[in-house]
Motif scaffolding. Structure first.
Motif, PDB file in Angstrom:
ATOM      1  N   SER A  88     -31.800 -74.542-168.502  1.00 30.74           N
ATOM      2  CA  SER A  88     -30.782 -74.099-167.539  1.00 30.74           C
ATOM      3  C   SER A  88     -30.709 -75.045-166.351  1.00 30.74           C
ATOM      4  O   SER A  88     -31.739 -75.393-165.759  1.00 30.74           O
ATOM      5  N   GLN A  89     -29.496 -75.452-166.001  1.00 28.27           N
ATOM      6  CA  GLN A  89     -29.264 -76.253-164.799  1.00 28.27           C
ATOM      7  C   GLN A  89     -29.263 -75.329-163.589  1.00 28.27           C
ATOM      8  O   GLN A  89     -28.997 -74.134-163.707  1.00 28.27           O
ATOM      9  N   GLY A  90     -29.572 -75.861-162.426  1.00 29.26           N
ATOM     10  CA  GLY A  90     -29.605 -75.031-161.231  1.00 29.26           C
ATOM     11  C   GLY A  90     -29.106 -75.758-160.003  1.00 29.26           C
ATOM     12  O   GLY A  90     -28.812 -76.963-160.034  1.00 29.26           O
ATOM     13  N   ILE A  91     -29.014 -75.009-158.913  1.00 32.33           N
ATOM     14  CA  ILE A  91     -28.596 -75.546-157.614  1.00 32.33           C
ATOM     15  C   ILE A  91     -29.707 -75.288-156.606  1.00 32.33           C
ATOM     16  O   ILE A  91     -30.152 -74.144-156.438  1.00 32.33           O
ATOM     17  N   LEU A  92     -30.162 -76.338-155.958  1.00 33.79           N
ATOM     18  CA  LEU A  92     -31.153 -76.232-154.891  1.00 33.79           C
ATOM     19  C   LEU A  92     -30.440 -76.387-153.557  1.00 33.79           C
ATOM     20  O   LEU A  92     -29.759 -77.384-153.321  1.00 33.79           O
ATOM     21  N   THR A  93     -30.602 -75.387-152.679  1.00 35.18           N
ATOM     22  CA  THR A  93     -30.045 -75.449-151.326  1.00 35.18           C
ATOM     23  C   THR A  93     -31.191 -75.578-150.334  1.00 35.18           C
ATOM     24  O   THR A  93     -32.129 -74.785-150.362  1.00 35.18           O
ATOM     25  N   VAL A  94     -31.111 -76.587-149.478  1.00 37.69           N
ATOM     26  CA  VAL A  94     -32.155 -76.853-148.492  1.00 37.69           C
ATOM     27  C   VAL A  94     -31.562 -76.701-147.097  1.00 37.69           C
ATOM     28  O   VAL A  94     -30.518 -77.284-146.787  1.00 37.69           O
ATOM     29  N   ASN A  95     -32.217 -75.889-146.283  1.00 37.71           N
ATOM     30  CA  ASN A  95     -31.864 -75.766-144.870  1.00 37.71           C
ATOM     31  C   ASN A  95     -33.004 -76.384-144.074  1.00 37.71           C
ATOM     32  O   ASN A  95     -34.084 -75.804-143.953  1.00 37.71           O
ATOM     33  N   TYR A  96     -32.766 -77.584-143.565  1.00 35.46           N
ATOM     34  CA  TYR A  96     -33.793 -78.325-142.828  1.00 35.46           C
ATOM     35  C   TYR A  96     -33.427 -78.323-141.348  1.00 35.46           C
ATOM     36  O   TYR A  96     -32.519 -79.040-140.922  1.00 35.46           O
ATOM     37  N   CYS A  97     -34.093 -77.474-140.601  1.00 33.49           N
ATOM     38  CA  CYS A  97     -33.873 -77.376-139.150  1.00 33.49           C
ATOM     39  C   CYS A  97     -32.396 -77.161-138.813  1.00 33.49           C
ATOM     40  O   CYS A  97     -31.857 -77.754-137.872  1.00 33.49           O
ATOM     41  N   GLY A  98     -31.722 -76.326-139.598  1.00 40.03           N
ATOM     42  CA  GLY A  98     -30.327 -75.989-139.331  1.00 40.03           C
ATOM     43  C   GLY A  98     -29.319 -76.820-140.092  1.00 40.03           C
ATOM     44  O   GLY A  98     -28.130 -76.483-140.106  1.00 40.03           O
TER      45      GLY A  98
END
Length: 280
Positions: A88-98
């Protein structure tokens, strides 16, 4: 509020996993940049050489995290094994200091690394991203033949009432060129869209009725030209003018203009894009 933080979220098969609450992020590597490949050619009769090619390689991301709730660790272990399925392919979301950006990933490996069953669950996750660029969460601006009216949340503006200019400056705030999706709602004769920043244009030699919507995608490996009528899309690649270029928005200013070969105004013209970044 603590401004020094990093939050990560995974999405795959309509399931979302947040590494918060009972999870503890130990380490994350590879979000600041990808590996680069620079090709140097030597001069035949002079000292040194010159750069002939630069390429950003697929991105590797490694993540280590713990699951600290011992009461539910076996249930969570089974859930994580299922979630990080290499099929399965996926989506990574990163919130780095806003600063929040996302990237599409493939699971390269997922391993449990705790030494005994009495310790908290501990995992090493390795991801590979064939497209190395992080992208904005929000879709970019549009140009339209009509301005004013309402805007709907999470959608591009639908504008009407007052006729607007057929061109608009779109500012690409990303680090690299970014592809666009052009949505041209008829009527129009031989519609075209020009990027005056580069001199490139895309022209479709076809008459569009008021029931036709033209879709053009300029993404490398996913180029499309389609016309939709009554909910049905058909391939229209063969209508492309041979001098056309599937242009992308360069970093900085891009003056975009649409034109037609008749005096009828199309219902609307939209340019959709997401800024691309070499890291977050």
């Amino acid at each position: 509020m603590d401004r020094k933080f990093i939050n990560i979220k995974f999405q795959s098969n309509d399931v979302t996993l947040n590494l918060e609450d009972d999870f503890k992020l130990i380490k994350i590597e590879g979000i600041e940049s990808s590996d680069y490949e620079i090709t140097i050619e030597n001069y035949m009769q002079y000292d040194g050489g010159y750069t002939s090619k630069k390429r950003i390689l697929p991105r590797d991301i490694s993540i280590s995290f713990d699951y600290c709730n011992l009461k539910n660790d076996n249930i969570e272990r089974q859930r994580l094994i299922k979630f990080f399925n290499p099929k399965s392919q996926g989506i990574l979301t990163v919130n780095y200091c806003g600063v929040e950006r996302y990237i599409i990933y493939e699971v390269e490996s997922f391993k449990e690394v705790r030494k005994s069953l009495h310790e908290p669950l501990s995992f090493n996750l390795n991801l590979v991203c064939p497209n190395p660029y992080f992208e904005d969460i929000i879709i970019g601006e549009t140009i339209s033949t009509f301005i004013g009216g309402w805007k709907f949340k999470f959608k591009l503006p639908f504008r009407f009432k007052q006729k607007g200019e057929p061109k608009k400056n779109i500012y690409n705030d990303g680090h690299v060129d970014t592809p666009v999706e052009i949505i041209f709602r008829g009527p129009a004769v031989n519609p075209s869209v020009i990027n005056h920043a580069t001199g490139e244009f895309i022209k479709v030699e076809r008459t569009l009725t008021s029931d036709d919507t033209l879709y053009i995608t300029t993404e490398f490996g996913n180029k499309k030209v389609e016309i939709e009528r009554n909910g049905m899309r058909q391939n229209a690649f063969h209508y492309i003018d041979l001098d056309s270029t599937f242009f992308q928005l360069q970093p900085g200013d891009n003056m975009i203009e649409y034109t037609t070969d008749n005096e009828l105004e199309p219902q609307s013209v939209e340019i959709r894009y997401r800024n691309r970044y070499i890291g977050v």
